[in-house]
Design an enzyme around this catalytic site. Sequence first.
Site, short mmCIF file in Angstrom:
data_model
loop_
_atom_site.label_atom_id
_atom_site.label_comp_id
_atom_site.label_asym_id
_atom_site.label_seq_id
_atom_site.Cartn_x
_atom_site.Cartn_y
_atom_site.Cartn_z
N ASP A 46 5.72 0.66 6.64
CA ASP A 46 4.24 -0.10 6.02
C ASP A 46 4.39 0.21 4.35
OD1 ASP A 46 1.83 0.25 5.55
OD2 ASP A 46 1.37 2.68 6.45
N CYS A 86 -0.29 -4.09 3.55
CA CYS A 86 -2.18 -3.88 3.01
C CYS A 86 -2.48 -5.41 2.09
CB CYS A 86 -2.44 -3.04 2.31
SG CYS A 86 -1.32 -2.91 1.10
N1 SAH Z 1 3.17 5.02 5.14
C1 SAH Z 1 2.33 5.53 4.76
C2 SAH Z 1 2.32 5.30 3.01
C3 SAH Z 1 2.00 3.61 3.02
S1 SAH Z 1 1.99 3.32 0.90
C4 SAH Z 1 0.65 6.43 4.22
O1 SAH Z 1 -0.11 5.68 5.43
O2 SAH Z 1 0.05 7.48 3.87
C5 SAH Z 1 3.76 2.95 1.07
C6 SAH Z 1 4.27 3.54 0.12
O3 SAH Z 1 5.78 3.49 -0.24
C7 SAH Z 1 4.09 4.45 -0.61
O4 SAH Z 1 4.01 5.71 -0.60
C8 SAH Z 1 5.27 4.25 -1.53
O5 SAH Z 1 5.48 5.21 -2.59
C9 SAH Z 1 6.23 3.80 -0.76
N2 SAH Z 1 7.15 3.08 -1.41
C10 SAH Z 1 7.40 1.69 -2.40
N3 SAH Z 1 8.42 1.11 -2.57
C11 SAH Z 1 9.38 1.26 -2.00
C12 SAH Z 1 10.61 1.43 -1.65
N4 SAH Z 1 11.06 0.62 -1.85
N5 SAH Z 1 11.24 2.45 -0.90
C13 SAH Z 1 10.99 3.43 -0.17
N6 SAH Z 1 9.76 4.02 -0.38
C14 SAH Z 1 9.03 2.66 -0.99
#
Ligand code: SAH
Length: 467
Positions: free
Chosen positions: A398, A425
């Site tokens: 996600d 998204c």
């Molecule tokens: N699955 C969760 C969050 C989705 S939003 C839910 O539904 O609530 C995407 C998430 O990816 C965010 O929390 C963001 O901090 C994280 N993220 C963004 N770039 C990232 C990266 N390079 N490595 C790990 N996590 C990351």
Amino acid sequence: MRKKLSRNIESLVVTDINSKGMGVAKDTSGAVYFIKETIPGDVVNINVYKKRRGYFEAQPTAFLKKSPHRVTPPCTHFGLCGGCKWQHFEYAQQLKFKEAGVLRNLQKIGKVNPEETLPIMAAPDAYWYRNKLEFSFSTNRWLTPAEVESKEEHVRLGLGFHKPGRWDKIVSIDTCHLQIEPSNKIRNALRDFAIEEQIPFFDLQQQRGLLRTLMIRNTQAGDFMVLLQFFETKPKEQEKVLTFLKNEFPEITSLLYCINSKANDTIYDQEINLFAGKDHLIETMGTLKFKITSKSFYQTNPKQAYALYELVKSFAALEGNEIVYDLYSGTGTIALFLAALCKKIVGVESIPEAVEDAKYNAQINQVKNATFEVGDMKHIFDKTFIEKHGKPDLIVADPPRDGMHKKVIHQIIALQAPKLIYVSCNSATQARDLEKLSCIYNVEISQAVDLFPQTSHVENVVLLRRK
Ligand code: SAH
């Protein structure tokens, strides 16, 4: 690449709508026009006033036919405020265009054709669905055209949203139709109180003034978190406004503040102080509970997020013995949702506070088979990680709007998990990633889920099965 021009074209049929809420039309030569104040189904004469890369901007000079799908926006700030740009377009039609947009991206950008496309899932609430809003104080609010014309003296102090494209102008908001009450009451009462008590609003250009931003979050049960951001330390005035909120609104169960004298107003690197109540909210989703602190990410449409996670669960079809990876796991919502149905689940997330929340959430829900790792996916998701946690039977990913890093995709391809669920998204970056993944995966099912009515945004969930 902006060129001023003025050219008239007659009888154009509007066939699409863009993210800014402008109608989209093509002429016989294939040139594309973004037309203000129009929606699909309108037939218009236009004046073209600007050339951009790949399209023209225009305004309607006459409506030859009005679309039957036009509705009156309920919000008085429509057109001025940056949010909810599709309010003038019937909700059923919004869904139709979101669904078509997703499929077009998958086919055109990703060159993939899902074996099955399920109908888009509509949001149960077309308004009042958001659990978080952030407002800015300003000494220089945006005046409406009517106010400018009236030539009267106007109060320039405002509390609201940024005017699109204007970092220094705030559209003061009276009623926002996105968050349940008392959100509007809190904001308006605070604004009026601060004006009456002559507590200085922030001057964005001069970078001075005490009151800076206001964040309001709520749970579905009606508990509210309020975080007030001050620009400087002024204990007497701070006490005054915070005490006012505390006494006026018993719904506020978490009253917080921070003092931020930096140039930018993000709170994420700031120390948050507790004024009254608890430092967090507890949100319920199905049988699970989630702690929400002022900085933690939580899907902003909680009711529809539940539907989204239920969909992931049904695509996952877990039997109980699987090792599952939840990549980009945030505060652990998806992982905790699936934990009871599999052998173990491993979440990966780059924000340390979110991982702390995820671990805490696992604890309060008595989930013992979920572990969470902090790290950037493109670095942490390597051989050592896989040796430590075992080869997954299912991967759920996600990622944020820009999709997955190519290193992450290569690792997923190397892993060859039998199933992959890709939640996105942004279907354009999802499509780009699906094209790369299609060397080992078939795109079995795709279903869009609408979490953001009145906007162009939409989530899309895709189930991939190894070839
Ligand atoms: N699955 C969760 C969050 C989705 S939003 C839910 O539904 O609530 C995407 C998430 O990816 C965010 O929390 C963001 O901090 C994280 N993220 C963004 N770039 C990232 C990266 N390079 N490595 C790990 N996590 C990351």
